[in-house]
Design a protein around this motif. Sequence first.
Motif, mmCIF file in Angstrom:
data_model
loop_
_atom_site.group_PDB
_atom_site.id
_atom_site.type_symbol
_atom_site.label_atom_id
_atom_site.label_comp_id
_atom_site.label_asym_id
_atom_site.label_seq_id
_atom_site.Cartn_x
_atom_site.Cartn_y
_atom_site.Cartn_z
ATOM 1 N N LEU A 60 47.514 43.607 46.614
ATOM 2 C CA LEU A 60 48.419 44.259 47.559
ATOM 3 C C LEU A 60 48.859 45.622 47.038
ATOM 4 C CD1 LEU A 60 50.087 44.334 50.116
ATOM 5 C CD2 LEU A 60 51.832 42.943 48.969
ATOM 6 N N MET A 61 49.169 45.712 45.747
ATOM 7 C CA MET A 61 49.595 46.988 45.179
ATOM 8 C C MET A 61 48.487 48.039 45.292
ATOM 9 S SD MET A 61 52.744 46.836 44.289
ATOM 10 C CE MET A 61 52.962 48.294 43.258
ATOM 11 N N LEU A 62 47.237 47.620 45.089
ATOM 12 C CA LEU A 62 46.125 48.558 45.217
ATOM 13 C C LEU A 62 45.947 49.017 46.661
ATOM 14 C CD1 LEU A 62 43.435 47.062 42.812
ATOM 15 C CD2 LEU A 62 44.546 49.293 42.626
ATOM 16 N N LYS A 63 46.098 48.093 47.603
ATOM 17 C CA LYS A 63 45.982 48.465 49.022
ATOM 18 C C LYS A 63 47.063 49.470 49.408
ATOM 19 C CE LYS A 63 43.759 44.225 50.689
ATOM 20 N NZ LYS A 63 43.913 42.986 51.503
ATOM 21 N N LEU A 64 48.276 49.238 48.924
ATOM 22 C CA LEU A 64 49.370 50.161 49.208
ATOM 23 C C LEU A 64 49.120 51.522 48.559
ATOM 24 C CD1 LEU A 64 52.362 47.691 48.757
ATOM 25 C CD2 LEU A 64 51.652 48.767 50.905
ATOM 26 N N ALA A 65 48.584 51.494 47.338
ATOM 27 C CA ALA A 65 48.263 52.744 46.647
ATOM 28 C C ALA A 65 47.204 53.537 47.400
ATOM 29 C CB ALA A 65 47.795 52.456 45.223
ATOM 30 N N HIS A 66 46.214 52.839 47.925
ATOM 31 C CA HIS A 66 45.156 53.511 48.682
ATOM 32 C C HIS A 66 45.717 54.176 49.936
ATOM 33 C CE1 HIS A 66 42.092 50.496 46.778
ATOM 34 N NE2 HIS A 66 42.563 51.364 45.915
ATOM 35 N N LEU A 67 46.632 53.497 50.611
ATOM 36 C CA LEU A 67 47.238 54.054 51.821
ATOM 37 C C LEU A 67 48.187 55.201 51.481
ATOM 38 C CD1 LEU A 67 48.063 50.767 53.786
ATOM 39 C CD2 LEU A 67 46.199 52.380 54.251
ATOM 40 N N THR B 217 59.872 48.294 42.378
ATOM 41 C CA THR B 217 60.515 47.424 41.392
ATOM 42 C C THR B 217 59.457 46.707 40.568
ATOM 43 O OG1 THR B 217 60.633 45.538 42.915
ATOM 44 C CG2 THR B 217 62.500 47.052 42.915
ATOM 45 N N THR B 218 59.674 46.637 39.278
ATOM 46 C CA THR B 218 58.854 45.913 38.300
ATOM 47 C C THR B 218 57.488 46.549 38.072
ATOM 48 O OG1 THR B 218 59.956 43.820 38.837
ATOM 49 C CG2 THR B 218 57.868 43.665 37.656
ATOM 50 N N GLN B 219 56.802 46.940 39.122
ATOM 51 C CA GLN B 219 55.481 47.538 38.994
ATOM 52 C C GLN B 219 55.487 48.948 39.567
ATOM 53 O OE1 GLN B 219 52.219 44.633 40.066
ATOM 54 N NE2 GLN B 219 53.831 43.911 41.427
ATOM 55 N N LYS B 220 54.804 49.853 38.870
ATOM 56 C CA LYS B 220 54.629 51.186 39.434
ATOM 57 C C LYS B 220 53.510 51.149 40.467
ATOM 58 C CE LYS B 220 51.424 52.795 35.826
ATOM 59 N NZ LYS B 220 50.365 53.642 36.264
ATOM 60 N N LEU B 221 53.516 52.113 41.365
ATOM 61 C CA LEU B 221 52.413 52.241 42.306
ATOM 62 C C LEU B 221 51.181 52.693 41.541
ATOM 63 C CD1 LEU B 221 51.893 52.060 45.432
ATOM 64 C CD2 LEU B 221 52.063 54.550 45.432
ATOM 65 N N PRO B 222 50.087 51.905 41.550
ATOM 66 C CA PRO B 222 48.926 52.223 40.719
ATOM 67 C C PRO B 222 48.041 53.295 41.347
ATOM 68 C CG PRO B 222 48.513 50.204 41.926
ATOM 69 C CD PRO B 222 49.913 50.628 42.286
ATOM 70 N N SER B 223 48.496 54.538 41.251
ATOM 71 C CA SER B 223 47.759 55.636 41.879
ATOM 72 C C SER B 223 47.829 56.889 41.014
ATOM 73 C CB SER B 223 48.341 55.940 43.262
ATOM 74 O OG SER B 223 47.780 57.131 43.786
#
Length: 282
Positions: free
Chosen positions: A213-220, A233-239
């Motif tokens: 999910l985080m990767l999909k959000l990063a792609h968008l 929160t807790t995780q940065k956006l992986p982009s």
Amino acid sequence: WDTRNLLDYFSIVQQRQTLSMFFEPKTRAEEQKLAARINSSHVQAVSSSYEFIFDAFPINFGKELSKKERSAKKLYASSLIYGEIDFDTFGMAIQKIIDIYGKPGVGTSGEEGKLQKRGGMFFDLGSGVGKAVIAAALVHNFDVCTGIEILEELHKGAEDVRTVYETKAKHELDRAFDTVVDMRCGDMLDLSFKNWTYGDVVFMNSTCFDDELMLKLAHLAVGMRKGTFVITTTQKLPSPDFEICEYEMHEMSWGTATIYIQQKTTDAREYDSDDYDSENDL
């Protein structure tokens, strides 16, 4: 939470603890210097309005709505686990963007800066009963604050919250212009439903979001404009298109979490898989 949810949650937390080994914390002097530049009195001033609105909507209100629907529909995804912001923590994150990271000439905020005057758009992806949406509307005079929530019961609760804001709270704000609060029920990954990449600030309560999910959000999110902000929160956006402005540990409804503020460093574009050579790039 059922056993599967707990295992997913603790797996994500463990990943975050591992990643934290690679970051250097701020010194006490750096923290004091940063705090002196933030208008914390404004956040404190509007906190009473937030407390008034949510007096009838304690944390168990959202938890029960979420549990009811997830149990009825047998929804076990960790990303649907319910959690709420702490107003002071979230409010200060918005205020830091206004007072520090969005200042003209800072980062990629440009000559005019970001959130330096009324206006702008805020989005909360996975907005629950809308607590972050209301908090954002109180802290800054956005044009529109939008929450996107996929669970119908939580969305109904968010509409009840919006009604209280509209009828009993917003008239108390000392503003010449209105901030529209918009609660939507749908999929945050479907930009044809609501295109959150137009946002100036996008929030994701992402503690229990899985890697996919985080990767999909990063792609968008590469479609967001240069200089705009993402709070997670807790995780940065992986982009690679976003730079970390800061990260700090704070108390939230479920315990301690790291709050990341990231800024877009590239122009808006479509996602290109060639930009991501390996997981290590993220």
